[in-house]
Design a protein around this motif. Structure first.
Motif, PDB file in Angstrom:
ATOM      1  N   GLU A  54      47.608  42.625  45.644  1.00 27.24           N
ATOM      2  CA  GLU A  54      46.429  41.818  45.957  1.00 27.24           C
ATOM      3  C   GLU A  54      46.199  40.808  44.847  1.00 27.24           C
ATOM      4  O   GLU A  54      45.907  41.170  43.733  1.00 27.24           O
ATOM      5  CB  GLU A  54      45.199  42.714  46.063  1.00 27.24           C
ATOM      6  CG  GLU A  54      45.300  43.810  47.086  1.00 27.24           C
ATOM      7  CD  GLU A  54      44.090  44.742  46.998  1.00 27.24           C
ATOM      8  OE1 GLU A  54      43.090  44.363  46.374  1.00 27.24           O
ATOM      9  OE2 GLU A  54      44.171  45.837  47.530  1.00 27.24           O
ATOM     10  N   VAL A  55      46.315  39.552  45.192  1.00 31.61           N
ATOM     11  CA  VAL A  55      46.080  38.513  44.205  1.00 31.61           C
ATOM     12  C   VAL A  55      44.964  37.624  44.742  1.00 31.61           C
ATOM     13  O   VAL A  55      45.006  37.178  45.885  1.00 31.61           O
ATOM     14  CB  VAL A  55      47.355  37.681  43.950  1.00 31.61           C
ATOM     15  CG1 VAL A  55      47.080  36.570  42.967  1.00 31.61           C
ATOM     16  CG2 VAL A  55      48.467  38.575  43.442  1.00 31.61           C
ATOM     17  N   MET A  56      43.976  37.375  43.931  1.00 32.71           N
ATOM     18  CA  MET A  56      42.865  36.533  44.340  1.00 32.71           C
ATOM     19  C   MET A  56      43.304  35.072  44.272  1.00 32.71           C
ATOM     20  O   MET A  56      43.820  34.629  43.253  1.00 32.71           O
ATOM     21  CB  MET A  56      41.664  36.747  43.423  1.00 32.71           C
ATOM     22  CG  MET A  56      40.424  36.027  43.891  1.00 32.71           C
ATOM     23  SD  MET A  56      39.000  36.205  42.778  1.00 32.71           S
ATOM     24  CE  MET A  56      38.876  37.937  42.592  1.00 32.71           C
ATOM     25  N   PRO A  57      43.127  34.310  45.371  1.00 33.77           N
ATOM     26  CA  PRO A  57      43.560  32.920  45.370  1.00 33.77           C
ATOM     27  C   PRO A  57      42.669  32.080  44.460  1.00 33.77           C
ATOM     28  O   PRO A  57      41.503  32.396  44.244  1.00 33.77           O
ATOM     29  CB  PRO A  57      43.426  32.496  46.828  1.00 33.77           C
ATOM     30  CG  PRO A  57      42.400  33.414  47.385  1.00 33.77           C
ATOM     31  CD  PRO A  57      42.546  34.709  46.649  1.00 33.77           C
TER      32      PRO A  57
ATOM     33  N   LEU B 162      35.740  46.965  34.722  1.00 34.21           N
ATOM     34  CA  LEU B 162      36.816  45.968  34.751  1.00 34.21           C
ATOM     35  C   LEU B 162      38.088  46.550  35.363  1.00 34.21           C
ATOM     36  O   LEU B 162      38.808  45.871  36.086  1.00 34.21           O
ATOM     37  CB  LEU B 162      37.104  45.444  33.345  1.00 34.21           C
ATOM     38  CG  LEU B 162      36.090  44.442  32.801  1.00 34.21           C
ATOM     39  CD1 LEU B 162      36.414  44.114  31.346  1.00 34.21           C
ATOM     40  CD2 LEU B 162      36.101  43.182  33.632  1.00 34.21           C
ATOM     41  N   GLN B 163      38.370  47.804  35.048  1.00 31.86           N
ATOM     42  CA  GLN B 163      39.565  48.426  35.617  1.00 31.86           C
ATOM     43  C   GLN B 163      39.423  48.603  37.122  1.00 31.86           C
ATOM     44  O   GLN B 163      40.388  48.474  37.863  1.00 31.86           O
ATOM     45  CB  GLN B 163      39.824  49.776  34.948  1.00 31.86           C
ATOM     46  CG  GLN B 163      40.323  49.642  33.527  1.00 31.86           C
ATOM     47  CD  GLN B 163      40.445  50.979  32.817  1.00 31.86           C
ATOM     48  OE1 GLN B 163      39.944  51.993  33.279  1.00 31.86           O
ATOM     49  NE2 GLN B 163      41.100  50.971  31.664  1.00 31.86           N
ATOM     50  N   GLN B 164      38.223  48.877  37.584  1.00 31.16           N
ATOM     51  CA  GLN B 164      37.993  49.011  39.013  1.00 31.16           C
ATOM     52  C   GLN B 164      38.047  47.651  39.706  1.00 31.16           C
ATOM     53  O   GLN B 164      38.462  47.547  40.845  1.00 31.16           O
ATOM     54  CB  GLN B 164      36.637  49.663  39.287  1.00 31.16           C
ATOM     55  CG  GLN B 164      36.576  51.120  38.903  1.00 31.16           C
ATOM     56  CD  GLN B 164      35.164  51.674  39.038  1.00 31.16           C
ATOM     57  OE1 GLN B 164      34.237  50.948  39.357  1.00 31.16           O
ATOM     58  NE2 GLN B 164      35.014  52.974  38.782  1.00 31.16           N
ATOM     59  N   ALA B 165      37.615  46.590  39.005  1.00 33.45           N
ATOM     60  CA  ALA B 165      37.542  45.261  39.611  1.00 33.45           C
ATOM     61  C   ALA B 165      38.893  44.562  39.650  1.00 33.45           C
ATOM     62  O   ALA B 165      39.088  43.647  40.440  1.00 33.45           O
ATOM     63  CB  ALA B 165      36.550  44.394  38.844  1.00 33.45           C
ATOM     64  N   THR B 166      39.845  44.965  38.826  1.00 32.58           N
ATOM     65  CA  THR B 166      41.145  44.289  38.834  1.00 32.58           C
ATOM     66  C   THR B 166      41.891  44.665  40.102  1.00 32.58           C
ATOM     67  O   THR B 166      41.987  45.838  40.459  1.00 32.58           O
ATOM     68  CB  THR B 166      41.989  44.675  37.601  1.00 32.58           C
ATOM     69  OG1 THR B 166      42.092  46.089  37.542  1.00 32.58           O
ATOM     70  CG2 THR B 166      41.368  44.157  36.333  1.00 32.58           C
ATOM     71  N   PRO B 167      42.445  43.677  40.801  1.00 30.23           N
ATOM     72  CA  PRO B 167      43.152  43.976  42.043  1.00 30.23           C
ATOM     73  C   PRO B 167      44.500  44.629  41.756  1.00 30.23           C
ATOM     74  O   PRO B 167      45.045  44.519  40.666  1.00 30.23           O
ATOM     75  CB  PRO B 167      43.336  42.605  42.683  1.00 30.23           C
ATOM     76  CG  PRO B 167      43.313  41.655  41.539  1.00 30.23           C
ATOM     77  CD  PRO B 167      42.397  42.262  40.516  1.00 30.23           C
ATOM     78  N   ALA B 168      45.007  45.295  42.772  1.00 33.26           N
ATOM     79  CA  ALA B 168      46.325  45.909  42.633  1.00 33.26           C
ATOM     80  C   ALA B 168      47.362  44.805  42.545  1.00 33.26           C
ATOM     81  O   ALA B 168      47.077  43.634  42.747  1.00 33.26           O
ATOM     82  CB  ALA B 168      46.595  46.820  43.825  1.00 33.26           C
ATOM     83  N   GLU B 169      48.597  45.172  42.248  1.00 31.04           N
ATOM     84  CA  GLU B 169      49.640  44.163  42.059  1.00 31.04           C
ATOM     85  C   GLU B 169      49.876  43.335  43.309  1.00 31.04           C
ATOM     86  O   GLU B 169      50.168  42.160  43.233  1.00 31.04           O
ATOM     87  CB  GLU B 169      50.931  44.852  41.614  1.00 31.04           C
ATOM     88  CG  GLU B 169      50.857  45.402  40.214  1.00 31.04           C
ATOM     89  CD  GLU B 169      52.167  46.039  39.792  1.00 31.04           C
ATOM     90  OE1 GLU B 169      53.221  45.657  40.329  1.00 31.04           O
ATOM     91  OE2 GLU B 169      52.126  46.906  38.930  1.00 31.04           O
TER      92      GLU B 169
END
Length: 153
Positions: free
Chosen positions: A93-96, A84-91
């Motif tokens: 990068e936001v998934m639309p 989960l920590q690897q899958a969360t995008p950086a600040e």
């Protein structure tokens, strides 16, 4: 006379021996019964000890299984957390929420909408037509002659 005395002594001796045998035999039977009970108690105690030892062995095995299962669960939780920590995008990068195509279609739809002209708000001074101008008196505490009078039959 010697024979009579001999027979009497023999009879008295036989009677004393018979009574002594009965008494000794009763105490001997009690002794045998107590010995049997003691042997049964010892056998029951030995079986109880075996049962307790088996129960404790089973409990130890179950606790070892629980420990192993808990360790596996903890490892899985750690792996899931890492994923989960690897899958969360950086600040940045936001998934639309919508896909790129959907966003384009929504933008086109908004552009095609006609602009609504806003009308100035009018001050409304009159009540709507579905309201009566007079009060009905429904919530007054006045007594009505029809509802509070007695019915004469």
């Amino acid at each position: 006379m010697n024979i009579v005395i001999g027979i009497l002594i023999f009879a008295v001796g036989a009677l004393v021996g018979f009574i002594a045998n009965k008494m000794l035999s009763a105490s001997n039977q009690e002794h045998q019964q107590l010995a049997e009970k003691a042997n049964q108690s010892e056998a029951t105690l030995a079986q109880y000890k075996l049962d307790v030892a088996e129960h404790l062995d089973n409990s130890t095995q179950l606790l070892e299984q629980m420990n192993t299962t808990c360790q596996k669960a903890m490892q899985q939780m750690e792996q899931s957390t890492k994923l989960l920590q690897q899958a969360t995008p950086a600040e940045g990068e936001v998934m639309p929420f919508f896909s790129k195509e959907t966003q384009e279609q929504l933008a086109q739809t908004v552009a095609l909408r006609h602009n609504k002209t806003t009308r100035p708000d009018k001050e409304i001074t009159e009540a709507p037509l579905d309201y009566s101008g007079e009060s009905s008196g429904l919530f007054n505490d006045k007594k009505h002659t029809v509802t509070n009078s007695e019915i004469n039959e």
